[in-house]
Design an enzyme around this catalytic site. Structure first.
Site, PDB file in Angstrom:
ATOM      1  N   THR A 185       0.861  -1.193   0.000  1.00  0.00           N
ATOM      2  CA  THR A 185       0.000   0.000   0.000  1.00  0.00           C
ATOM      3  C   THR A 185       0.890   1.233   0.000  1.00  0.00           C
ATOM      4  OG1 THR A 185      -0.063   0.057   2.392  1.00  0.00           O
ATOM      5  CG2 THR A 185      -1.829  -1.136   1.300  1.00  0.00           C
ATOM      6  N   GLU A 330      -5.948  -3.375  -0.478  1.00  0.00           N
ATOM      7  CA  GLU A 330      -6.281  -4.496   0.409  1.00  0.00           C
ATOM      8  C   GLU A 330      -7.514  -5.263  -0.059  1.00  0.00           C
ATOM      9  OE1 GLU A 330      -5.472  -1.480   1.228  1.00  0.00           O
ATOM     10  OE2 GLU A 330      -4.441  -1.342   3.141  1.00  0.00           O
ATOM     11  N   LYS A 439     -12.727  17.219  13.102  1.00  0.00           N
ATOM     12  CA  LYS A 439     -13.599  17.118  14.273  1.00  0.00           C
ATOM     13  C   LYS A 439     -13.757  18.505  14.871  1.00  0.00           C
ATOM     14  CE  LYS A 439     -13.046  12.257  14.961  1.00  0.00           C
ATOM     15  NZ  LYS A 439     -12.349  11.139  15.544  1.00  0.00           N
ATOM     16  N   TRP A 444     -18.287  15.719  13.210  1.00  0.00           N
ATOM     17  CA  TRP A 444     -17.389  15.447  12.097  1.00  0.00           C
ATOM     18  C   TRP A 444     -17.765  16.268  10.856  1.00  0.00           C
ATOM     19  CZ3 TRP A 444     -16.260   9.442  11.697  1.00  0.00           C
ATOM     20  CH2 TRP A 444     -15.721   9.005  12.911  1.00  0.00           C
TER      21      TRP A 444
END
Ligand code: AMP
Length: 552
Positions: A185, A330, A439, A444
């Site tokens: 990755t 993944e 945040k 959020w």
């Protein structure tokens, strides 16, 4: 009682056998690294992959060895993958856009024994190879006539090397859970992590990818995988293409608008896939030249959020269907695709663009859920967002060497690190990376929503939103903008454009203009670098002091 059906392990070379028999003469067209277009067929690729496997075995490579590739999308790269897998070794794709030190680190971690490399990357390999003691041999993807001078002691021209095998080789037989491929990755944080695909996961993923409500490709399609084989497996197209016998058009090293247009047009490409940046270049080319896309039917856009304006242009100006997709290394990498379910029939205009801005629904083989910070499952209401978790037969269950174990739980769910919501029809929308979400006062704010909105402003070329420290709200959004050449939009003008389209408290507290936004090796905005750059930034809304009666 067990079923009485045959054991037929899902092995990747069976895909190529099928293509070589059922679709023997279907063409695979590549833009070679030397320039000219070269043509081959599945039957020839199969024959050469057999030779490659035979030659690797003769050179002493064994099942489980990691054999790296550092190459563009070409027919040679495909035959290298299948040859490596077919003798039981593991192809390991290296991303040339990473820093040389990072590539060497990855090669050492994987203990790569051989490397197939395109000429473009020879200087890079000359730099890296001395730092990778496990590397025995470098095979340059060229012929003797084009073999350059090199400082590498163990380099050989591919065609010469391959010519010494006659192809009288039988694919090795092994368990379908045997490792087939490896890809690290991009690692925006920490060291890169190795994902190890199995034969079974690759075959099942290719089947999933072909399904009508996923990519929906068939033998009648001409498929141009722009998305590189070195990043997230070319979204499985080097496997799903041969599996269904589609003609493949491989773009080699040239992915600019004019070069891609040439292939789309001359090869009559009907299906293509890439990240938004690539399509930005193509759309610019089309607009500059006034050219059309008469053969192209469908474009899959993913890897980063597909801007609304891009969907609008492809669909309305060029009559090309856009399928927005999400996935990750993944997941082999496909996770969701935004094809239309019957319940979406009748959705038109802006509402359709809203739907297509979502990353889509999961095909069979991908399970999803969204959870809060306490792992409680959140409702599929299209607005409650939380951590996106997935599981399935083509989803990683661990990283190579056991690192990153905290991303996998005991029930087999993998925490994607993305933040998303899912609606009642199963359409998922990414709102952020978990580490990028802002945040503010405990609530959020999605940076992706704000970025998508800002790039809709006609004078904005690129936009990124980051959280900046705020003494009252903890964090507040700062919008970082690259202006279009010659444009001078005012801050208030951009914020005014965004007003009313998101909750008022989401609106950025300030706009900063920059010449360039930093990107990672895989083309994603490098938020870490941006956050560093604006580490000391003082927002105009931040008095530095709490007002009387206010608490944090
Ligand atoms: P990679 O493994 O390098 O392909 O990166 C995977 C990550 O890219 C995902 O976890 C997402 O954060 C991001 N990504 C991929 N596709 C999309 C998309 N369509 N919209 C937004 N983010 C995406």
């Amino acid at each position: 009682m067990l079923g009485l059906m045959q054991e037929w392990p899902l092995l990747c070379h069976k895909i190529l056998d099928h293509a070589g028999i059922q679709h023997a003469h279907r063409e695979v067209v590549s833009r070679s690294i030397d320039g000219p277009i070269v043509r081959t067929t599945y039957a020839e690729i199969r024959q050469r992959a057999l030779k490659l496997a035979q030659r690797l075995e003769r050179d002493g490579y064994r099942q489980g060895d990691r054999i790296a590739t550092l190459a563009w999308n070409t027919a040679r790269h495909i035959e290298a993958w299948y040859g490596i897998m077919g003798m039981g070794a593991i192809y390991h794709t290296l991303n040339p856009r990473l820093f040389p030190e990072q590539i060497a680190w990855i090669m050492n971690h994987a203990e790569d024994k051989a490397l197939f490399v395109d000429l473009t990357f020879l200087p890079l390999v000359e730099r890296i190879a001395p730092a990778v003691p496990s590397l025995r041999q470098v095979i340059l993807l060229t012929d003797a006539a084009h073999m350059p001078q090199t400082t590498l002691p163990n380099a050989i021209a591919y065609e010469e090397w391959l010519a010494e095998a006659d192809g009288d080789f039988r694919w090795k037989e092994f368990h379908e859970n045997t490792a087939a491929g490896m890809c690290y990755t991009s690692g925006t944080t920490g060291e890169p992590k190795g994902v190890v695909y199995s034969h079974r996961s690759n075959v099942l993923h290719a089947m999933m990818a072909c399904m009508p409500d996923a990519m929906g490709i068939s033998s009648r399609d001409v498929v141009l995988p722009v998305v590189p084989m070195f990043h997230a497996n070319a979204w499985g197209l080097a496997q799903s293409g041969p599996m269904i016998g589609a003609k493949l058009v491989m773009p080699g090293a040239r992915m600019d608008g004019a070069s891609l247009y040439e292939l789309l047009d001359t090869e009559k490409v009907s299906f293509t896939a890439a990240v938004p940046t690539v399509w930005l270049m193509l759309l610019q080319h089309l607009e500059e030249t006034g050219k059309k896309l008469p053969y192209l039917k469908k474009v899959v856009i993913g890897g980063a959020a597909c801007p609304r304006i891009m969907t609008r242009k492809f669909e309305q100006n060029y009559d090309v269907e856009v399928v927005h997709a999400w996935g990750m290394t993944e997941m082999s990498p496909l996770g969701t695709l935004g094809t239309l379910k019957p319940e979406c029939e009748g959705i038109k205009g802006e509402a359709l663009l809203d739907l297509k801005a979502k990353q889509g629904h999961a095909p069979f083989g991908v399970e999803m859920k969204v959870t809060d910070d306490n792992d409680r499952v959140l409702p599929w209401d299209g607005k409650t967002f939380g951590r996106l978790k997935v599981r399935g037969p083509a989803v990683a269950r661990a990283y190579y060497g056991g690192v990153g174990a905290e991303q996998f739980d005991d029930d087999g769910w993998f925490d994607t690190g993305d933040v998303a919501h899912i609606d009642a029809s199963g359409y998922m929308q990414i709102t952020d990376r978990a580490k990028d979400v802002i945040k503010s006062g405990g609530e959020w704010i999605s940076t992706i929503d704000l970025e998508n909105l800002a790039v809709g402003h006609p004078e904005v070329a690129e936009a990124a939103v980051i959280g900046v420290r705020h003494s009252k709200w903890d964090e507040r959004p700062l919008l970082v903008v690259v202006r279009k050449p010659g444009a001078e939009p005012a801050k208030a003008d951009i914020l005014g454009f965004m007003e009313g389209k998101v909750a008022k408290w989401w609106l950025p507290d300030d706009v900063a203009f920059v010449d360039e936004i930093p990107h990672t090796a895989t083309g994603k905005i490098q938020k870490i670098a941006l956050r560093k750059q604006f580490g000391d930034y003082r927002l105009p809304t931040d008095s530095g002091l709490l007002q009387e009666g206010e608490t944090l």
